[in-house]
Design an enzyme around this catalytic site. Structure first.
Site, PDB file in Angstrom:
ATOM      1  N   SER A 296       0.864  -1.187   0.000  1.00 57.87           N
ATOM      2  CA  SER A 296       0.000   0.000   0.000  1.00 57.87           C
ATOM      3  C   SER A 296       0.895   1.230   0.000  1.00 57.87           C
ATOM      4  O   SER A 296       2.017   1.187   0.528  1.00 57.87           O
ATOM      5  CB  SER A 296      -0.861   0.011   1.264  1.00 57.87           C
TER       6      SER A 296
ATOM      7  N   TYR B 255      -1.073  -1.202  10.211  1.00 58.98           N
ATOM      8  CA  TYR B 255      -1.179  -1.441   8.759  1.00 58.98           C
ATOM      9  C   TYR B 255       0.063  -0.919   8.030  1.00 58.98           C
ATOM     10  O   TYR B 255       0.612  -1.604   7.154  1.00 58.98           O
ATOM     11  CB  TYR B 255      -2.443  -0.748   8.254  1.00 58.98           C
TER      12      TYR B 255
ATOM     13  N   ILE C 277      -8.587   2.591  -3.380  1.00 63.72           N
ATOM     14  CA  ILE C 277      -9.292   1.825  -4.418  1.00 63.72           C
ATOM     15  C   ILE C 277     -10.701   1.515  -3.898  1.00 63.72           C
ATOM     16  O   ILE C 277     -10.864   1.160  -2.729  1.00 63.72           O
ATOM     17  CB  ILE C 277      -8.546   0.491  -4.716  1.00 63.72           C
TER      18      ILE C 277
END
Ligand code: NDP
Length: 247
Positions: A142, A155, A188
């Site tokens: 990411s 994350y 996205i």
């Protein structure tokens, strides 16, 4: 077709970006075995679409964080399909929260799925790819693994870890002619993003130079390219697909 007679594994292929990757690999000629966690209806729909494309599609319900299960999936692929050419590590989750409120469960869930999940499938697949001296591995990271994101220490750490894993593995497998790359999407339009607070989405949208959210297929096209022989001299790279969100 570019991927005719290739056999691939995609983790987290039932929905979102993984689903688009499964369908694009199949549209380019590959058979696809994909994993999912719990959404049986979504997975069955994807497997049926693969068959409609004239390819073999197999959905396996299993947690990517389970080391032994990853080995079983790879063994099953070799038993039922006879070969393995492509591995796409896509499965991922987020459990957002600032670090001073983050629980051990939030931390472990993301690291186990997003980072250890990649290790599990790589560890199972690499002996096969090394022995045949050919193969493609694509890891979905990411842009937040590149830049760090407020509220996403878990994350961002997992996705940065995926980038380090990708680069180190590219070095280890280069002499075996196995390409290892990462794709780093920006925002996205998938279920993962639908769950984010509106304010967070608005702020992210304001960053995107192209002025819109990306579509899952737009990530899938780049993954497919990296799995073709046209990309044979690309390894250890991180390719962003983010509409200019992180320039
Ligand atoms: P979704 O939540 O839409 O879909 C995730 C898929 O992964 C589902 O099929 C889900 O299974 C599966 N999955 C989740 N956890 C596990 C698990 N433990 N074991 C096996 N399968 C699992 O996610 P996205 O498509 O949005 O994200 C895909 C990847 O792209 C992730 O790695 C994510 O971090 C990354 N990414 C996404 C971005 C975005 O904006 N959407 C941006 C940057 C990176 P089931 O259907 O059964 O629930």
């Amino acid at each position: 077709m570019e991927l005719e007679s290739k056999v691939s594994i995609v983790t987290g292929g039932g929905r979102g970006i993984g689903r688009a990757i499964v369908l694009d690999l199949a549209a380019n000629g590959a058979d696809v075995v994909f994993t999912y966690r719990s959404n049986i209806a979504a997975a069955e729909e994807v497997a049926a679409r693969v068959e409609e494309l004239g390819r073999r599609g197999l959905a396996v319900r299993t947690d990517v964080g389970d080391f032994g299960a990853a080995q079983s999936v790879v063994t099953r692929v070799m038993d039922e399909f006879g070969q393995l050419d492509i591995l796409v590590n896509n499965a991922g989750v987020n459990r957002d929260g600032v670090i001073w409120k983050m629980s051990e469960e939030q931390w472990d869930a993301v690291i186990t799925t997003d980072l250890k999940g990649c290790f599990n499938y790589i560890r199972a697949a690499v002996p096969i790819l090394r022995a045949q001296k050919a193969g493609k591995i694509v890891n979905i990271t990411s842009i937040n693994g590149l830049r760090g994101k407020f509220g996403q220490t878990n994350y961002s750490a997992a996705k940065a870890g995926v980038i380090g894993l990708t680069k180190a593995l590219a070095r280890e497998l280069g002499r075996s002619s196995v390409n290892v790359n990462a794709v780093a999407p920006g925002l996205i339009a998938t279920d993962m993003v639908k769950e984010a607070p509106e304010k967070v989405k608005e702020m992210a949208l304001a960053e995107i130079v192209l002025g819109r959210l990306g579509k899952p297929e737009e990530v899938a096209y780049v993954v497919t390219f990296l799995c073709t022989e046209k990309a044979r001299h690309i390894t250890g790279e991180v390719i962003t697909v983010d509409g200019g969100q992180y320039i």
